[in-house]
Structures are given as structure tokens and as C-alpha cells.
Design a protein around this motif. Structure first.
Motif, short mmCIF file in Angstrom:
data_model
loop_
_atom_site.label_atom_id
_atom_site.label_comp_id
_atom_site.label_asym_id
_atom_site.label_seq_id
_atom_site.Cartn_x
_atom_site.Cartn_y
_atom_site.Cartn_z
N GLY A 65 7.93 -9.61 -12.89
CA GLY A 65 9.04 -9.67 -11.96
C GLY A 65 9.66 -8.32 -11.70
O GLY A 65 9.09 -7.27 -12.02
N LEU A 66 10.83 -8.34 -11.13
CA LEU A 66 11.56 -7.13 -10.77
C LEU A 66 12.03 -6.43 -12.03
O LEU A 66 12.70 -7.02 -12.87
CB LEU A 66 12.77 -7.47 -9.90
N GLY A 67 11.67 -5.15 -12.15
CA GLY A 67 12.03 -4.39 -13.33
C GLY A 67 13.06 -3.33 -13.04
O GLY A 67 13.76 -3.36 -12.02
N LEU A 68 13.13 -2.37 -13.94
CA LEU A 68 14.13 -1.31 -13.87
C LEU A 68 14.08 -0.55 -12.55
O LEU A 68 15.12 -0.29 -11.94
CB LEU A 68 13.96 -0.35 -15.05
N GLU A 69 12.89 -0.20 -12.07
CA GLU A 69 12.79 0.57 -10.84
C GLU A 69 13.32 -0.21 -9.63
O GLU A 69 14.13 0.31 -8.86
CB GLU A 69 11.34 0.99 -10.59
N MET A 75 20.53 -1.76 -6.92
CA MET A 75 21.92 -1.63 -7.35
C MET A 75 22.51 -0.27 -7.01
O MET A 75 23.68 -0.16 -6.65
CB MET A 75 22.04 -1.91 -8.85
N ARG A 76 21.69 0.76 -7.08
CA ARG A 76 22.21 2.11 -6.77
C ARG A 76 22.41 2.32 -5.27
O ARG A 76 23.16 3.20 -4.88
CB ARG A 76 21.30 3.16 -7.38
N ASP A 77 21.76 1.49 -4.45
CA ASP A 77 22.07 1.53 -3.01
C ASP A 77 23.52 1.09 -2.79
O ASP A 77 24.19 1.60 -1.91
CB ASP A 77 21.15 0.59 -2.22
N SER A 81 26.58 4.88 -9.01
CA SER A 81 26.85 5.23 -10.41
C SER A 81 26.32 4.21 -11.42
O SER A 81 26.53 4.37 -12.62
CB SER A 81 28.36 5.42 -10.62
N TYR A 82 25.62 3.18 -10.96
CA TYR A 82 25.04 2.20 -11.89
C TYR A 82 24.12 2.91 -12.87
O TYR A 82 23.21 3.63 -12.47
CB TYR A 82 24.23 1.14 -11.13
N SER A 83 24.33 2.70 -14.15
CA SER A 83 23.51 3.35 -15.18
C SER A 83 22.28 2.49 -15.49
O SER A 83 22.25 1.29 -15.21
CB SER A 83 24.33 3.54 -16.46
N ASP A 84 21.28 3.12 -16.09
CA ASP A 84 20.10 2.38 -16.54
C ASP A 84 20.50 1.28 -17.52
O ASP A 84 19.95 0.18 -17.50
CB ASP A 84 19.08 3.30 -17.20
N GLU A 85 21.47 1.57 -18.37
CA GLU A 85 21.95 0.58 -19.34
C GLU A 85 22.51 -0.66 -18.63
O GLU A 85 22.23 -1.79 -19.02
CB GLU A 85 23.01 1.21 -20.25
N GLU A 86 23.32 -0.45 -17.59
CA GLU A 86 23.88 -1.57 -16.83
C GLU A 86 22.77 -2.36 -16.12
O GLU A 86 22.83 -3.59 -16.05
CB GLU A 86 24.90 -1.07 -15.82
N ILE A 87 21.79 -1.66 -15.61
CA ILE A 87 20.69 -2.32 -14.91
C ILE A 87 19.84 -3.13 -15.89
O ILE A 87 19.46 -4.28 -15.60
CB ILE A 87 19.86 -1.29 -14.13
N LEU A 88 19.58 -2.57 -17.06
CA LEU A 88 18.83 -3.31 -18.08
C LEU A 88 19.61 -4.55 -18.54
O LEU A 88 19.01 -5.61 -18.79
CB LEU A 88 18.49 -2.41 -19.26
#
Length: 121
Positions: A65-69, A75-77, A81-88
Motif C-alpha cells: 500500500g501507500l508508504g512513507l513516500e 501530507m507535505r503538499d 512541516s509534516y515530519s517523517d515521524e508524523e507521517i509514519l
């Protein structure tokens, strides 16, 4: 009865389940809002396949499925300022089958799930 802000804060402080539920609700809302913004269509949106395809990136493995990239780009669109931690964390909340990503079936549940059948929504 009118609930004041401090009443809500006390309720949340006394119940970790409420805090978690509100946080997950907010995460799902942000994700759905970002998808709809990318599509430039009104919310709620009723064509999950078109929406999923608009979010996925070229390296998206349908079984995972949809991953980090893909989620990060989405989300960054909306919030640069969304961090990788927030996205994970977002992926973790939306990944109901523990594949490490958001599958199409999970994605679809966000938009058209019968709430009586899906306790996670």
C-alpha cells in the motif's frame, strides 16, 4: 450542559482511550482532507480508486500500500512541516492489516466504509 475547554482537557487527561481516539480521528481527518485537496474535489469524495491512484507513487507496491513516500508527498503538499515521524504515525493508524502501508481496501474504508461493519472508522 455546556462543556468547557477545561472539562474536555480533564476528561482527556483522565482517559487515555479518549485521548487516543481523538488523536486517531484527527489523523484520519487530516489524511482525508489532504486527499480531497489533491483531487480538488468536494468532500466527502466517493470514488476511492481515483483518489488512491492520485496519491500513490510509482514505487507503490499494491500488496503493501501507500508508504512513507506517497503519504509524505500528500501530507507535505498540505502541510509542508509534516515530519517523517508524523507521517509514519499516520500510516500506523490507517494501516489496519499491518502491511506497513495503507492498502486500497484500507484507503477505501476511510471514504465509503459502513461504520457498523468497521469499528476502526
Amino acid at each position: 450542559y455546556e462543556m468547557l475547554g477545561r472539562d474536555l482537557r480533564l476528561l482527556v487527561a483522565d482517559s487515555p482511550d479518549i485521548k487516543t481516539s481523538l488523536k486517531e480521528l484527527s489523523i484520519r481527518r487530516d489524511f482525508k482532507k489532504a486527499v480531497v485537496m489533491r483531487l480538488q474535489k468536494e468532500f466527502p469524495y466517493h470514488d476511492p480508486r481515483e483518489a488512491y491512484d492520485a496519491v500513490k507513487t510509482g514505487d507503490c507496491d499494491e500488496s503493501v500500500g501507500l508508504g512513507l513516500e506517497a503519504v509524505g508527498s500528500l501530507m507535505r503538499d498540505m502541510y509542508p512541516s509534516y515530519s517523517d515521524e508524523e507521517i509514519l504515525e499516520m500510516i500506523d493508524v490507517l494501516d489496519l492489516t499491518n502491511t506497513g502501508g495503507i492498502t486500497f481496501d484500507e484507503f477505501k474504508k476511510l471514504f465509503i466504509a459502513d461504520k457498523r461493519k468497521s469499528a476502526s472508522i
